[in-house]
Design an enzyme around this catalytic site. Structure first.
Site, PDB file in Angstrom:
ATOM      1  N   SER A  45      -0.651  -9.029 -30.346  1.00 37.05           N
ATOM      2  CA  SER A  45      -1.328  -7.526 -30.172  1.00 37.05           C
ATOM      3  C   SER A  45      -1.341  -7.372 -28.921  1.00 37.05           C
ATOM      4  CB  SER A  45      -2.363  -7.284 -31.066  1.00 37.05           C
ATOM      5  OG  SER A  45      -3.417  -8.472 -30.633  1.00 37.05           O
ATOM      6  N   HIS A  46      -1.496  -8.262 -27.975  1.00 34.57           N
ATOM      7  CA  HIS A  46      -1.850  -7.902 -26.632  1.00 34.57           C
ATOM      8  C   HIS A  46      -0.507  -8.435 -25.737  1.00 34.57           C
ATOM      9  CE1 HIS A  46      -5.735  -7.219 -27.996  1.00 34.57           C
ATOM     10  NE2 HIS A  46      -6.125  -6.879 -26.902  1.00 34.57           N
ATOM     11  N   GLU A 186      -4.525  -4.620 -33.418  1.00 41.70           N
ATOM     12  CA  GLU A 186      -4.409  -5.260 -34.836  1.00 41.70           C
ATOM     13  C   GLU A 186      -4.039  -4.194 -35.920  1.00 41.70           C
ATOM     14  OE1 GLU A 186      -6.302  -9.376 -35.281  1.00 41.70           O
ATOM     15  OE2 GLU A 186      -7.943  -7.891 -34.591  1.00 41.70           O
TER      16      GLU A 186
END
Length: 337
Positions: A45-46, A186
């Site tokens: 997600s990052h 997310e």
């Protein structure tokens, strides 16, 4: 189906996407380094996924991809970095040496990053402090996507808190989590995968509980732990907003005016020197901390970030990371390939 990429591939793809989008070399490098670090830790997600937000932010037309941060550092224990409407990461990089120097001189120092766009994880920043032998604490607001406990609409940001504690010869004790039940990224990943959300993390625009990621994006997220998470989230709003003369999440959302992309606000980072705080008894107190960690692990419990550090070691050993093929194809298009 997944695509395998070496770390060099991750960095090069990031630089290509960012440069093609309009970021100057200094900003592109700072962002690419952060994305590579997150992808190395298998934080989907990052990692490379966040390039989509970087491109969206540039297309929204409010960020300056060539902004030169202005760092000021007087005799006090506070360092200020004006990001000049650029991404926060370059401002952090340029202000970090002064923050470390002041923390070791005074025992405690703070960095206030103002006028920045922020899209990224905080753990790489606080781990830079623990690598220098300091304990680090970072907080940042976002957009008002999160409802307070008992509320029906977004007033708070996802408002993450990150902390890192140095450990001699070992990975630091680090945590980085949003005060919302889920990070915004997310929910976006659940939406892209067509998967329902867990119960209790979001409400729709009518204030009703939902597990639909689309409805959650139109409604609001919820804080973890009810009123406790809500109170922590409000603390972050104050510490990373009014305290450092910057925007709250409500104000950041109003500034964006539905333009999309990364939120615009500030960030606060605190650094603590164990040498000063322990009166020089660092070894004795490191041993005390290690006994605590050992007791936790001995019970079968897991320290925060253990899985992330394991992923980092595994990916370094095998020499590649994996991302969804569909994401790789999207990023190739954004890179102009």
């Amino acid at each position: 189906m997944n695509k395998q990429l070496s770390l060099q591939n991750v960095t090069e793809l990031s630089l290509s996407v960012l440069t093609h989008a309009g970021y100057g070399p200094a900003h592109a490098r700072a962002i690419a380094d952060l994305i590579t670090a997150c992808q190395l830790d298998d934080c989907q997600s990052h990692g490379l996924y966040r390039l989509l937000m970087c491109v969206e932010t540039m297309r929204a037309g409010q960020i300056d991809g060539h902004a030169v941060p202005v760092v000021t550092s007087g005799e006090a224990a506070i360092v200020r970095a004006d990001a000049q409407r650029g991404m926060s990461l370059l401002a952090f990089e340029e202000a970090l040496p002064a923050l470390i120097e002041k923390a070791k001189a005074h025992g405690l120092a703070a960095l206030a990053i103002n006028n920045c766009f922020h899209f990224s994880a905080l753990w790489p920043e606080v781990e830079r402090l623990s690598a220098a032998g300091l304990a680090g604490l970072a907080m940042v607001p976002s957009h008002a996507w999160v409802a307070p406990a008992g509320g029906t609409r977004g007033s708070l940001g996802t408002n993450p808190i990150a902390f890192s504690w140095p450990r001699a010869g070992k990975d630091p004790f680090t945590f980085d989590f949003a005060t919302s039940g889920f990070a915004r990224g997310e929910i976006e990943l659940y939406r892209r995968a067509g998967k329902p959300l867990p119960e209790g993390v979001a409400i729709d625009k009518g204030g009703k509980p939902t597990t639909d990621p689309e409805a959650a994006m139109e409604g609001a997220m919820l804080t973890f732990g009810g009123y406790k998470g809500s109170a922590l989230s409000i603390m972050v709003e104050l510490m990373a907003g009014p305290l450092i003369d910057d925007l709250t999440s409500l104000e950041s959302m109003a500034f964006a005016s539905k333009a999309g992309g990364a939120p615009y606000h500030g960030e606060i980072i605190l650094a603590f020197d164990p040498v000063h705080f322990s009166g020089g008894r660092v070894a004795e107190n490191d041993a005390r901390a290690e006994r605590l960690f050992a007791d936790i692990v001995d019970q079968g419990a897991r320290l925060p970030s253990q899985r992330r550090f394991a992923a980092r070691a595994r990916n370094r050993a095998r020499g590649y990371v994996e991302i969804p093929q569909a994401l790789y194809d999207d990023l190739r298009v954004l890179a102009g390939a």
